[in-house]
Motif scaffolding. Structure first.
Motif, short mmCIF file in Angstrom:
data_model
loop_
_atom_site.label_atom_id
_atom_site.label_comp_id
_atom_site.label_asym_id
_atom_site.label_seq_id
_atom_site.Cartn_x
_atom_site.Cartn_y
_atom_site.Cartn_z
N SER A 85 -3.67 -22.66 -0.27
CA SER A 85 -4.00 -22.83 1.15
C SER A 85 -4.49 -21.54 1.79
O SER A 85 -5.31 -21.58 2.71
CB SER A 85 -2.83 -23.44 1.92
N SER A 86 -4.03 -20.40 1.29
CA SER A 86 -4.53 -19.15 1.90
C SER A 86 -6.02 -18.96 1.57
O SER A 86 -6.80 -18.46 2.38
CB SER A 86 -3.71 -17.95 1.46
N TYR A 87 -6.44 -19.40 0.38
CA TYR A 87 -7.87 -19.33 0.05
C TYR A 87 -8.67 -20.32 0.90
O TYR A 87 -9.76 -20.02 1.37
CB TYR A 87 -8.09 -19.63 -1.44
N PHE A 88 -8.13 -21.52 1.08
CA PHE A 88 -8.82 -22.52 1.90
C PHE A 88 -9.03 -21.98 3.32
O PHE A 88 -10.09 -22.14 3.92
CB PHE A 88 -8.01 -23.83 1.95
N GLN A 89 -7.97 -21.36 3.82
CA GLN A 89 -8.02 -20.83 5.17
C GLN A 89 -9.04 -19.70 5.29
O GLN A 89 -9.87 -19.69 6.18
CB GLN A 89 -6.64 -20.31 5.52
N ARG A 90 -8.98 -18.78 4.32
CA ARG A 90 -9.88 -17.63 4.34
C ARG A 90 -11.34 -18.09 4.31
O ARG A 90 -12.21 -17.44 4.87
CB ARG A 90 -9.60 -16.75 3.12
N LYS A 101 -8.71 -27.38 9.29
CA LYS A 101 -7.44 -28.11 9.23
C LYS A 101 -7.45 -29.34 10.13
O LYS A 101 -6.55 -30.18 10.06
CB LYS A 101 -6.29 -27.18 9.64
N ARG A 102 -8.45 -29.43 10.99
CA ARG A 102 -8.52 -30.58 11.92
C ARG A 102 -9.07 -31.81 11.23
O ARG A 102 -8.82 -32.94 11.66
CB ARG A 102 -9.40 -30.23 13.12
N THR A 162 1.33 -30.47 -2.11
CA THR A 162 2.45 -29.89 -1.34
C THR A 162 2.06 -28.54 -0.76
O THR A 162 2.32 -28.25 0.41
CB THR A 162 3.68 -29.73 -2.26
N GLU A 163 1.43 -27.72 -1.60
CA GLU A 163 1.03 -26.37 -1.15
C GLU A 163 0.03 -26.46 0.02
O GLU A 163 0.17 -25.76 1.03
CB GLU A 163 0.44 -25.60 -2.34
N LEU A 164 -0.95 -27.35 -0.10
CA LEU A 164 -1.97 -27.45 0.95
C LEU A 164 -1.36 -28.03 2.23
O LEU A 164 -1.68 -27.59 3.34
CB LEU A 164 -3.16 -28.30 0.48
N GLU A 165 -0.49 -29.01 2.08
CA GLU A 165 0.14 -29.60 3.27
C GLU A 165 1.05 -28.59 3.96
O GLU A 165 1.10 -28.52 5.19
CB GLU A 165 0.89 -30.88 2.90
N GLY A 187 -0.75 -26.60 6.30
CA GLY A 187 -1.27 -27.25 7.50
C GLY A 187 -2.45 -28.17 7.26
O GLY A 187 -3.08 -28.64 8.22
N TYR A 188 -2.78 -28.44 6.00
CA TYR A 188 -3.91 -29.32 5.72
C TYR A 188 -3.49 -30.78 5.62
O TYR A 188 -2.39 -31.08 5.15
CB TYR A 188 -4.60 -28.90 4.41
#
Lengths: 367, 367
Positions: free
Chosen positions: B26-31, B36-37, B58-61, B64-65
């Motif tokens: 998720s930190s890579y997705f965010q970067r 997330k909307r 689980t990690e992505l959720e 906040g995804y």
């Protein structure tokens, strides 16, 4: 012959508009570097094929082209993944390679489908558009191609620009009057979003247009394509500005969904939608003349400008609410602020929309 | 953690290679600005899902995804227009919009299919690749995505670059040994076309690679992706240079077609194909050492380097002749002129190819 350029950098392409252009098609193909060593495939529908396929094929073959043609059933149902698969199969059997071109001979359905075949066959080959309807003046500019999914229209597609567009005005002479009117609806839309003078011209020349005067049609299509081209060249992949082309479409799409796709033609639905948007704009302070001229111009072209009594306002509202899912949770409306000028608003109270629909319906009863 | 960039101007993207990267996805997705909307959709197959889907979701959720996952049957048959239609249906039902991303968790089949869903859904949304095979080091660089048609592989597709690639070496630990070897075949190919030192390294470290040493794998995948990235960045849409990536593929594709797609893995087929190309190159004056090192390196990695007796040379030849249709009437061969250097030749006498295949087969009998 009129000509204009859709300015998209490396992907720029010209649109030629004139009488009898199909009878000299091969010289245009040659000028635009369409290969004679690789076969090309014309995609058209059964109705158009009856009028224009044989002479076009003869003309291209006389020019040295190897031509395969694929004929699909007329109608929106042909815009499917199944049909894509069938056409790719035909292309493979006809030996189309990476240097080949797909040629769309027809209106919006043929153009959208054939364009997606061209966009995805071998990850993209050349594409040529030969529009045969007035409505196609819209779809042939901008490179939006797609097929439908049972759950949504135009949901599987690409941006794939043609090499050039050859618009033969002769092919419009065989259009049913109802389709002529529906096509003119998008022509007027291009005036309403961008060019007040052109709206005046449409109002004055409504009868010439309906009589299919080649001169009036050539002028109007050149203008309509021109507006679309300017908008698209500023926003090829619909990041922002291009959304103004959706004037009348929020209500229009909902009406099409409620009516069933053959009861109300696309152009008829957006005609009602544009009148609705102009009424909605009045609530934000747009002058009533905008509403009046919009309605008057469309009416002169024989287009519907009220909501027929038989359509249930609740159903139209709920179709619109469903549509909004696709824009990240916001309901988008394009509203005219003056003739030739629109703004995009995302803050429309649902009640105002319902009110406008009810007014549009009331007008039907009063007629 | 190793990182490299695929340099494609506006469409440039990074590849991250390291151990345990999925557990911080998720930190890579965010970067990389994945919204997330809007919901995202992971596409994976049943086998991979069993190992890695639940922890990833689980990690992505937790980050906040909103995550929807679609599980397809493992195997090449999933790369179809029907599956595309099904996945688009799932995406619509899950509410994916234009800001959503499609996430491919898997090898080449999942990546190709999910990539084409991302390329065509709403005419293109974001795409993230999480490769779980060695072979995917190849397909995850360059943006080639596609599905198959009954008449031809990869014939319906697009060029669609991912936002980023996250290559978690842990996921390689569960690969069957045969797939490890087949994946290493493409790794060696990248050395053979571009980087002689890396070929030497592969020969020396063959056992470390087969033992799945994370350090050796990380180095080899970084090198392999790096060569592919340089080639692709110079020729994104396969106008010329990119064709050198087809070393071993002319014979390899024909072998796959003759063998049936599950009897011979892609990497095994191109291993034989690369040895064949090196032999063919000798007829044009390439030193025999090129052939010998090619064969030796692939053999050390447990890959087939002779043509198994059971394959009929006539059938392989005719499969190759069929393939040539797709390149405008010419038979294209990539030939090594030295280790780390290849040329593309279009003037190969058919008899020479047959001769080489017969030699490759003879060697099977001699073993």
């Amino acid at each position: 012959m009129r000509e204009l350029t859709v300015d998209l950098g490396e992907r720029s392409y010209p649109i030629y508009i004139g009488e009898g252009l199909l009878s000299e098609a091969s010289s245009y193909f040659q000028r635009h570097g369409i290969s004679k060593r690789s076969p090309l495939m014309i995609i058209t529908n059964d109705e158009i094929a009856a009028h224009y396929l044989a002479p076009l094929q003869t003309e291209l073959e006389a020019g040295g082209y190897r031509v395969h043609s694929a004929i699909i059933p007329a109608g929106e149902n042909s815009k499917s993944l199944d049909m894509l698969g069938e056409l790719v199969g035909e292309a493979l059997e006809a030996g189309l390679d990476r240097k080949s071109a797909i040629v769309a001979l027809g209106g919006g359905v043929v153009g959208d489908l054939a364009g997606f075949v061209a966009a995805s066959y071998m990850r993209g080959i050349k594409f040529v558009q030969l529009p045969t309807t007035i409505l196609a003046h819209d779809s042939s500019v901008g490179g939006k191609v797609a097929v439908n999914h049972p759950l949504a229209k135009n949901i599987i597609g690409a941006f794939h620009q043609p090499e050039f567009v050859l618009y033969d005005l002769y092919t419009l002479q065989t259009l049913p009057l109802r389709e002529v009117k529906a096509g003119l609806s998008e022509v007027v839309k291009h005036g309403l979003i961008w060019d007040a003078e052109f709206v005046d011209w449409c109002e004055k020349h409504a009868n010439d247009l309906l009589a299919l005067s080649p001169d009036a049609l050539g002028y109007a299509l050149h203008k309509g394509c021109g507006v679309k081209a300017v908008v698209v060249s500023q926003d090829e992949t619909e990041q922002g500005l291009r959304a103004i082309l959706n004037l009348g479409h929020t209500i229009g799409h909902a009406l099409e969904a409620v009516a069933g796709y053959n009861e109300l033609l696309h152009g008829e639905a957006i005609s009602i939608g544009m009148v609705g948007s102009a009424r909605l704009a009045m609530k934000f302070g747009a002058p009533s003349q905008v509403y009046e001229q919009t309605k008057r111009t469309l009416a002169k072209l024989g287009l519907p400008v009220v909501l027929p009594e038989k359509y249930d306002v609740d159903k139209v509202m709920s179709a619109m609410m469903h549509d909004k899912k696709f824009a990240e949770g916001t309901m988008v409306f394009v509203l005219p602020t003056a003739i030739g000028k629109v703004e995009i608003r995302r803050d429309i109270p649902v009640d105002w929309v319902r009110e406008v629909l009810e007014q549009l319906k009331l007008e039907d009863e009063q007629q």
